[in-house]
Design a protein around this motif. Structure first.
Motif, PDB file in Angstrom:
ATOM      1  N   ILE A 101       9.423   9.006  -8.984  1.00 51.64           N
ATOM      2  CA  ILE A 101       9.958   8.664  -7.669  1.00 51.64           C
ATOM      3  C   ILE A 101       8.829   8.837  -6.669  1.00 51.64           C
ATOM      4  O   ILE A 101       8.143   9.855  -6.680  1.00 51.64           O
ATOM      5  N   ALA A 102       8.640   7.846  -5.822  1.00 49.38           N
ATOM      6  CA  ALA A 102       7.667   7.955  -4.741  1.00 49.38           C
ATOM      7  C   ALA A 102       8.420   7.781  -3.420  1.00 49.38           C
ATOM      8  O   ALA A 102       8.858   6.675  -3.096  1.00 49.38           O
ATOM      9  N   PRO A 103       8.608   8.866  -2.682  1.00 46.92           N
ATOM     10  CA  PRO A 103       9.233   8.726  -1.363  1.00 46.92           C
ATOM     11  C   PRO A 103       8.374   7.836  -0.469  1.00 46.92           C
ATOM     12  O   PRO A 103       7.141   7.863  -0.550  1.00 46.92           O
ATOM     13  N   MET A 104       9.006   7.045   0.348  1.00 47.53           N
ATOM     14  CA  MET A 104       8.274   6.110   1.213  1.00 47.53           C
ATOM     15  C   MET A 104       7.243   6.828   2.077  1.00 47.53           C
ATOM     16  O   MET A 104       6.167   6.290   2.338  1.00 47.53           O
ATOM     17  N   SER A 105       7.546   8.050   2.483  1.00 50.22           N
ATOM     18  CA  SER A 105       6.616   8.785   3.349  1.00 50.22           C
ATOM     19  C   SER A 105       5.333   9.182   2.627  1.00 50.22           C
ATOM     20  O   SER A 105       4.354   9.547   3.271  1.00 50.22           O
ATOM     21  N   ARG A 106       5.308   9.103   1.288  1.00 51.96           N
ATOM     22  CA  ARG A 106       4.130   9.498   0.512  1.00 51.96           C
ATOM     23  C   ARG A 106       3.282   8.309   0.068  1.00 51.96           C
ATOM     24  O   ARG A 106       2.214   8.480  -0.517  1.00 51.96           O
ATOM     25  N   ILE A 107       3.758   7.092   0.314  1.00 49.53           N
ATOM     26  CA  ILE A 107       3.032   5.899  -0.128  1.00 49.53           C
ATOM     27  C   ILE A 107       1.813   5.669   0.759  1.00 49.53           C
ATOM     28  O   ILE A 107       1.899   5.690   1.978  1.00 49.53           O
ATOM     29  N   GLN A 108       0.655   5.461   0.107  1.00 45.02           N
ATOM     30  CA  GLN A 108      -0.590   5.218   0.831  1.00 45.02           C
ATOM     31  C   GLN A 108      -0.992   3.747   0.801  1.00 45.02           C
ATOM     32  O   GLN A 108      -1.395   3.202   1.817  1.00 45.02           O
ATOM     33  N   THR A 109      -0.926   3.122  -0.373  1.00 47.85           N
ATOM     34  CA  THR A 109      -1.261   1.692  -0.475  1.00 47.85           C
ATOM     35  C   THR A 109      -0.315   1.009  -1.444  1.00 47.85           C
ATOM     36  O   THR A 109       0.267   1.637  -2.330  1.00 47.85           O
ATOM     37  N   VAL A 110      -0.201  -0.308  -1.265  1.00 45.84           N
ATOM     38  CA  VAL A 110       0.590  -1.144  -2.168  1.00 45.84           C
ATOM     39  C   VAL A 110      -0.281  -2.336  -2.537  1.00 45.84           C
ATOM     40  O   VAL A 110      -0.811  -3.025  -1.664  1.00 45.84           O
ATOM     41  N   ASP A 111      -0.458  -2.552  -3.840  1.00 47.12           N
ATOM     42  CA  ASP A 111      -1.304  -3.648  -4.318  1.00 47.12           C
ATOM     43  C   ASP A 111      -0.549  -4.471  -5.344  1.00 47.12           C
ATOM     44  O   ASP A 111       0.327  -3.961  -6.042  1.00 47.12           O
ATOM     45  N   THR A 112      -0.915  -5.731  -5.450  1.00 47.22           N
ATOM     46  CA  THR A 112      -0.442  -6.566  -6.548  1.00 47.22           C
ATOM     47  C   THR A 112      -1.656  -7.044  -7.327  1.00 47.22           C
ATOM     48  O   THR A 112      -2.732  -7.237  -6.763  1.00 47.22           O
ATOM     49  N   SER A 113      -1.488  -7.194  -8.629  1.00 48.65           N
ATOM     50  CA  SER A 113      -2.574  -7.714  -9.463  1.00 48.65           C
ATOM     51  C   SER A 113      -1.982  -8.658 -10.502  1.00 48.65           C
ATOM     52  O   SER A 113      -0.814  -8.517 -10.886  1.00 48.65           O
ATOM     53  N   ARG A 114      -2.834  -9.603 -10.940  1.00 49.39           N
ATOM     54  CA  ARG A 114      -2.425 -10.582 -11.944  1.00 49.39           C
ATOM     55  C   ARG A 114      -3.622 -10.877 -12.835  1.00 49.39           C
ATOM     56  O   ARG A 114      -4.544 -11.565 -12.430  1.00 49.39           O
ATOM     57  N   GLY A 115      -3.588 -10.330 -14.036  1.00 39.59           N
ATOM     58  CA  GLY A 115      -4.629 -10.644 -14.996  1.00 39.59           C
ATOM     59  C   GLY A 115      -4.428 -12.044 -15.546  1.00 39.59           C
ATOM     60  O   GLY A 115      -3.435 -12.714 -15.244  1.00 39.59           O
ATOM     61  N   PRO A 116      -5.369 -12.518 -16.371  1.00 38.00           N
ATOM     62  CA  PRO A 116      -5.278 -13.880 -16.908  1.00 38.00           C
ATOM     63  C   PRO A 116      -3.980 -14.156 -17.669  1.00 38.00           C
ATOM     64  O   PRO A 116      -3.368 -15.206 -17.480  1.00 38.00           O
ATOM     65  N   ALA A 151       5.745  -6.226  -2.434  1.00 34.89           N
ATOM     66  CA  ALA A 151       4.591  -5.631  -1.757  1.00 34.89           C
ATOM     67  C   ALA A 151       4.743  -5.755  -0.245  1.00 34.89           C
ATOM     68  O   ALA A 151       4.474  -4.795   0.501  1.00 34.89           O
ATOM     69  N   GLU A 152       5.195  -6.901   0.207  1.00 31.04           N
ATOM     70  CA  GLU A 152       5.394  -7.107   1.647  1.00 31.04           C
ATOM     71  C   GLU A 152       6.501  -6.181   2.165  1.00 31.04           C
ATOM     72  O   GLU A 152       6.350  -5.541   3.204  1.00 31.04           O
ATOM     73  N   ARG A 153       7.610  -6.112   1.425  1.00 29.67           N
ATOM     74  CA  ARG A 153       8.726  -5.249   1.839  1.00 29.67           C
ATOM     75  C   ARG A 153       8.305  -3.779   1.877  1.00 29.67           C
ATOM     76  O   ARG A 153       8.613  -3.053   2.824  1.00 29.67           O
ATOM     77  N   LEU A 154       7.582  -3.331   0.837  1.00 30.95           N
ATOM     78  CA  LEU A 154       7.119  -1.942   0.814  1.00 30.95           C
ATOM     79  C   LEU A 154       6.191  -1.636   1.979  1.00 30.95           C
ATOM     80  O   LEU A 154       6.267  -0.558   2.576  1.00 30.95           O
ATOM     81  N   THR A 155       5.329  -2.575   2.287  1.00 31.08           N
ATOM     82  CA  THR A 155       4.407  -2.376   3.410  1.00 31.08           C
ATOM     83  C   THR A 155       5.183  -2.218   4.718  1.00 31.08           C
ATOM     84  O   THR A 155       4.904  -1.323   5.517  1.00 31.08           O
ATOM     85  N   LEU A 156       6.183  -3.061   4.927  1.00 32.09           N
ATOM     86  CA  LEU A 156       6.993  -2.965   6.147  1.00 32.09           C
ATOM     87  C   LEU A 156       7.776  -1.653   6.208  1.00 32.09           C
ATOM     88  O   LEU A 156       7.835  -0.998   7.245  1.00 32.09           O
ATOM     89  N   ILE A 157       8.369  -1.255   5.079  1.00 30.12           N
ATOM     90  CA  ILE A 157       9.151  -0.007   5.053  1.00 30.12           C
ATOM     91  C   ILE A 157       8.244   1.196   5.304  1.00 30.12           C
ATOM     92  O   ILE A 157       8.583   2.087   6.080  1.00 30.12           O
ATOM     93  N   THR A 158       7.081   1.226   4.635  1.00 28.25           N
ATOM     94  CA  THR A 158       6.199   2.392   4.800  1.00 28.25           C
ATOM     95  C   THR A 158       5.623   2.462   6.207  1.00 28.25           C
ATOM     96  O   THR A 158       5.385   3.563   6.717  1.00 28.25           O
ATOM     97  N   GLN A 159       5.380   1.315   6.826  1.00 26.89           N
ATOM     98  CA  GLN A 159       4.886   1.333   8.206  1.00 26.89           C
ATOM     99  C   GLN A 159       5.936   1.909   9.145  1.00 26.89           C
ATOM    100  O   GLN A 159       5.589   2.562  10.130  1.00 26.89           O
ATOM    101  N   ALA A 160       7.203   1.693   8.841  1.00 32.42           N
ATOM    102  CA  ALA A 160       8.292   2.185   9.701  1.00 32.42           C
ATOM    103  C   ALA A 160       8.731   3.607   9.333  1.00 32.42           C
ATOM    104  O   ALA A 160       9.555   4.196  10.024  1.00 32.42           O
ATOM    105  N   THR A 161       8.185   4.163   8.243  1.00 30.93           N
ATOM    106  CA  THR A 161       8.579   5.493   7.775  1.00 30.93           C
ATOM    107  C   THR A 161       7.570   6.534   8.284  1.00 30.93           C
ATOM    108  O   THR A 161       6.379   6.404   8.031  1.00 30.93           O
TER     109      THR A 161
END
Length: 166
Positions: A101-116, A151-161
């Motif tokens: 579990i990662a509480p929103m207040s503890r999130i530092q970065t959110v990344d997406t990746s796609r290998g081949p 990723a977009e949703r998490l970024t918005l939530i963490t910015q507001a948390t």
């Protein structure tokens, strides 16, 4: 944390995309094929050890095919994830299950990746980096458009948390 705002360990609700099964199978086949190929070539070239090298290649191939047939379907059943307004929940693992579990207040970065291979199957991985010493939380096997939206949703939530003072 106590009271109504407490984040509790509970099973996450969402499964990964079903295409992840084919992606995982492809990865397992590739990982098995390399040592099988090396052992087979060595067996063809080294006469005195031919029997043992080819036997080893056969055993590795059998184990690899068994894992390829069995594990991805199992992983689909056990890998779960969920994102709420309060936390990111992830359960992974086949033999050794891990619940995080990662509480929103503890999130530092959110990344997406796609290998081949992920690109081939239109999948992506979302990585949530937290202040935890345990490391980042990875949600693998997501549809690439869903991953971008998360990723977009998490970024918005963490910015507001507000940040956690603990």
């Amino acid at each position: 944390m106590t009271g109504e705002n407490a984040v509790r360990l509970r099973p996450p609700r969402n499964a990964v995309d079903e295409r992840a099964v084919t992606w995982w199978r492809s990865r397992l086949l590739a990982a098995s094929a390399v040592p099988v190929l090396v052992l087979a070539v060595l067996g063809a070239l080294i006469g005195p050890a031919r029997f043992w090298l080819l036997l080893s290649a056969g055993v590795v191939a059998a184990v690899g095919l068994g894992c390829t047939a069995f594990l991805p379907a199992w992983w689909l059943r056990v890998h779960r994830w969920e994102i709420t307004e309060d936390a990111v929940y992830v359960r992974t693992g086949a033999f050794w299950q891990e619940w995080r579990i990662a509480p929103m207040s503890r999130i530092q970065t959110v990344d997406t990746s796609r290998g081949p291979l992920e690109q081939l199957f239109r999948l992506a991985t979302v990585t949530v980096t937290t202040a935890s010493s345990k490391g980042a939380i990875r949600i693998e096997g997501l549809d690439h458009e869903l991953a971008a939206g998360l990723a977009e949703r998490l970024t918005l939530i963490t910015q507001a948390t507000p940040g956690d003072a603990t």
